[in-house]
Design a protein around this motif. Structure first.
Motif, PDB file in Angstrom:
ATOM      1  N   UNK A  26      45.333  38.072  53.697  1.00 33.44           N
ATOM      2  CA  UNK A  26      43.945  38.726  53.031  1.00 33.44           C
ATOM      3  C   UNK A  26      43.484  39.452  54.372  1.00 33.44           C
ATOM      4  N   UNK A  27      43.663  38.588  55.751  1.00 33.58           N
ATOM      5  CA  UNK A  27      44.051  39.575  56.778  1.00 33.58           C
ATOM      6  C   UNK A  27      44.428  40.665  57.528  1.00 33.58           C
ATOM      7  N   UNK A  28      45.729  40.456  57.180  1.00 36.39           N
ATOM      8  CA  UNK A  28      47.108  42.067  57.197  1.00 36.39           C
ATOM      9  C   UNK A  28      46.064  42.780  56.378  1.00 36.39           C
ATOM     10  N   UNK A  29      45.243  42.641  55.130  1.00 35.90           N
ATOM     11  CA  UNK A  29      44.714  44.292  54.737  1.00 35.90           C
ATOM     12  C   UNK A  29      44.137  44.460  55.359  1.00 35.90           C
ATOM     13  N   UNK A  30      42.896  43.360  55.484  1.00 36.77           N
ATOM     14  CA  UNK A  30      41.906  43.992  55.389  1.00 36.77           C
ATOM     15  C   UNK A  30      42.073  43.685  57.511  1.00 36.77           C
ATOM     16  N   UNK A  31      42.389  44.720  58.591  1.00 39.60           N
ATOM     17  CA  UNK A  31      42.458  44.756  59.582  1.00 39.60           C
ATOM     18  C   UNK A  31      42.339  45.798  59.843  1.00 39.60           C
ATOM     19  N   UNK A  32      41.989  47.388  58.928  1.00 38.89           N
ATOM     20  CA  UNK A  32      42.449  48.257  59.384  1.00 38.89           C
ATOM     21  C   UNK A  32      40.352  48.577  59.524  1.00 38.89           C
ATOM     22  N   UNK A  35      38.315  47.710  62.620  1.00 40.00           N
ATOM     23  CA  UNK A  35      38.080  49.149  63.911  1.00 40.00           C
ATOM     24  C   UNK A  35      37.762  50.854  63.076  1.00 40.00           C
ATOM     25  N   UNK A  36      37.018  50.032  61.826  1.00 37.43           N
ATOM     26  CA  UNK A  36      36.471  51.256  61.573  1.00 37.43           C
ATOM     27  C   UNK A  36      34.798  50.299  61.701  1.00 37.43           C
ATOM     28  N   UNK A  41      32.575  43.939  59.472  1.00 35.16           N
ATOM     29  CA  UNK A  41      31.614  43.602  59.527  1.00 35.16           C
ATOM     30  C   UNK A  41      30.312  43.052  60.396  1.00 35.16           C
ATOM     31  N   UNK A  42      29.362  42.755  60.280  1.00 32.60           N
ATOM     32  CA  UNK A  42      28.478  42.617  61.232  1.00 32.60           C
ATOM     33  C   UNK A  42      28.683  41.878  62.105  1.00 32.60           C
ATOM     34  N   UNK A  43      28.752  40.598  62.148  1.00 33.35           N
ATOM     35  CA  UNK A  43      28.965  39.880  62.818  1.00 33.35           C
ATOM     36  C   UNK A  43      30.624  40.240  63.758  1.00 33.35           C
ATOM     37  N   UNK A  44      31.204  40.859  63.527  1.00 34.16           N
ATOM     38  CA  UNK A  44      32.262  41.536  64.042  1.00 34.16           C
ATOM     39  C   UNK A  44      32.016  42.288  65.033  1.00 34.16           C
ATOM     40  N   UNK A  45      30.440  42.894  65.026  1.00 25.89           N
ATOM     41  CA  UNK A  45      30.490  44.263  66.085  1.00 25.89           C
ATOM     42  C   UNK A  45      30.330  43.753  67.337  1.00 25.89           C
ATOM     43  N   UNK A  66      23.774  49.640  66.511  1.00 29.78           N
ATOM     44  CA  UNK A  66      24.825  48.754  67.160  1.00 29.78           C
ATOM     45  C   UNK A  66      26.016  50.043  66.267  1.00 29.78           C
ATOM     46  N   UNK A  67      26.608  50.019  64.780  1.00 27.46           N
ATOM     47  CA  UNK A  67      27.524  50.686  64.259  1.00 27.46           C
ATOM     48  C   UNK A  67      27.586  52.066  65.081  1.00 27.46           C
ATOM     49  N   UNK A  68      26.051  52.968  65.478  1.00 25.68           N
ATOM     50  CA  UNK A  68      26.128  54.051  66.111  1.00 25.68           C
ATOM     51  C   UNK A  68      26.683  54.222  67.229  1.00 25.68           C
ATOM     52  N   UNK A  69      26.183  53.085  68.215  1.00 26.76           N
ATOM     53  CA  UNK A  69      27.179  52.715  69.371  1.00 26.76           C
ATOM     54  C   UNK A  69      27.830  53.264  69.642  1.00 26.76           C
TER      55      UNK A  69
END
Length: 176
Positions: A26-32, A35-36, A41-45, A66-69
């Motif tokens: 699951x981590x391998x599939x969602x790792x991309x 970096x978008x 996920x909001x807690x990883x911003x 935060x996403x815009x920055x």
């Protein structure tokens, strides 16, 4: 999923790999996605912001800010050290910003000097923390050789179309 363990892996390591195989897939599939900025996920911003070296970060910002920055970080670094970088950084405060460089004055100011006149609502520059944040932003975006003077003012408007303007002068000089 093929094993990533070396041939001399212990039985415990192989057992752990078997238990966590689905989680790792699951981590391998969602790792991309990490970096978008629009899909992270909001807690990883904050971590994503750190990885792209966002200059100014605040926990009081909304998730969209935060996403815009993060999304603007790379283009901000390309402009760093220019007049446009300083102007874009100051637009965050929602004030009217007029930046004039040394050669735009008559008589001219000392070389590599600029002034920033900030005129906004009653909340602009109303506290020391706002002024400190403005100074940090300007220091992070301006050319290192440049020095500056900041003037912060407030425009007051009422329903009788009387306009007043107070201009307390706060001077910050760049590092020498």
């Amino acid at each position: 999923m093929a094993s990533l363990l070396p041939s001399n892996a212990s039985d415990l390591e192989r057992a752990l790999e078997t238990v966590f195989r689905d989680v790792l897939a699951d981590i391998e599939g969602s790792a991309r996605l990490f970096y978008q900025p629009e899909r992270c996920p909001a807690d990883l911003l904050p971590w994503l912001g750190w990885s792209v070296s966002v200059d100014e970060w605040s926990d009081q910002w909304t998730e969209q800010q935060r996403r815009n920055a993060i999304a603007d970080a790379i283009s901000d670094h390309r402009r760093k050290g220019s007049r446009l970088a300083v102007e874009n950084a100051l637009q965050r405060f929602g004030a009217s910003v007029v930046l004039k460089e040394w050669w735009q004055y008559q008589p001219v100011l000392p070389v590599h000097t600029f002034t920033i006149d900030i005129v906004g609502g009653s909340s602009t520059g109303s506290s020391i923390t706002d002024l400190e944040q403005i100074k940090r932003l300007v220091d992070s975006k301006k050319p290192l050789r440049s020095h500056y003077i900041i003037t912060v003012g407030t425009e007051l408007n009422n329903s009788m179309a009387i306009t007043g303007r107070s201009v307390p002068v706060i001077i910050f000089r760049g590092n020498f």
